[in-house]
Design an enzyme around this catalytic site. Structure first.
Site, PDB file in Angstrom:
ATOM      1  N   CYS A   1       0.838  -1.202   0.000  1.00 37.26           N
ATOM      2  CA  CYS A   1       0.000   0.000   0.000  1.00 37.26           C
ATOM      3  C   CYS A   1       0.873   1.253   0.000  1.00 37.26           C
ATOM      4  O   CYS A   1       1.720   1.429   0.878  1.00 37.26           O
ATOM      5  CB  CYS A   1      -0.898  -0.022   1.236  1.00 37.26           C
ATOM      6  SG  CYS A   1      -1.808   1.501   1.513  1.00 37.26           S
ATOM      7  N   SER A   2       0.663   2.136  -0.961  1.00 38.39           N
ATOM      8  CA  SER A   2       1.480   3.352  -1.053  1.00 38.39           C
ATOM      9  C   SER A   2       1.279   4.264   0.153  1.00 38.39           C
ATOM     10  O   SER A   2       2.228   4.896   0.620  1.00 38.39           O
ATOM     11  CB  SER A   2       1.174   4.109  -2.346  1.00 38.39           C
ATOM     12  OG  SER A   2      -0.169   4.556  -2.357  1.00 38.39           O
TER      13      SER A   2
END
Length: 114
Positions: A9-10
């Site tokens: 997840c960024s």
């Protein structure tokens, strides 16, 4: 400090990077590999001052196939989050008795104030 982290997840990577840029090396919990227990999740929700239904990621496939359109109690949502940790909004960063969902990642900075 502790971060419930998903390295794919960024936003989660961004929150971790913000902490590290400030010289903080938090304990990293890859919550998809090591999901929180029901009791741990209830404690996190208390620190977040959130209800279980507010922590649900509604864009996940499992939400659409198993929960969309259903009326669940907060207790049932808590069970759903424990059963399907992918539904837990991320990242969650904890410092003592406070926690934030670091979306956007800069929300983690709230824990560094005081």
């Amino acid at each position: 400090m502790l971060i419930y982290h998903n390295p794919r997840c960024s936003k989660s990577r961004g929150a971790l990077a913000l902490l590290e840029e400030r010289g903080i090396t938090p304990e990293v919990v890859r919550y998809l590999d090591t999901p929180p227990t029901r009791e741990e999740l209830a404690g996190l929700l208390a620190k977040l001052d959130m209800r279980p239904s507010e922590l649900v990621r509604r864009g996940e496939d499992v939400f659409r196939t198993e929960y969309a359109g259903r009326e669940l109690s907060e207790d049932e949502w808590l069970d759903a989050l424990v059963t399907h940790p992918v539904l837990i909004e991320r990242p969650i960063v904890v410092s003592g008795d406070r926690a934030v969902v670091a979306r956007p990642p800069e929300k983690v900075l709230e824990l560094l104030q005081d």
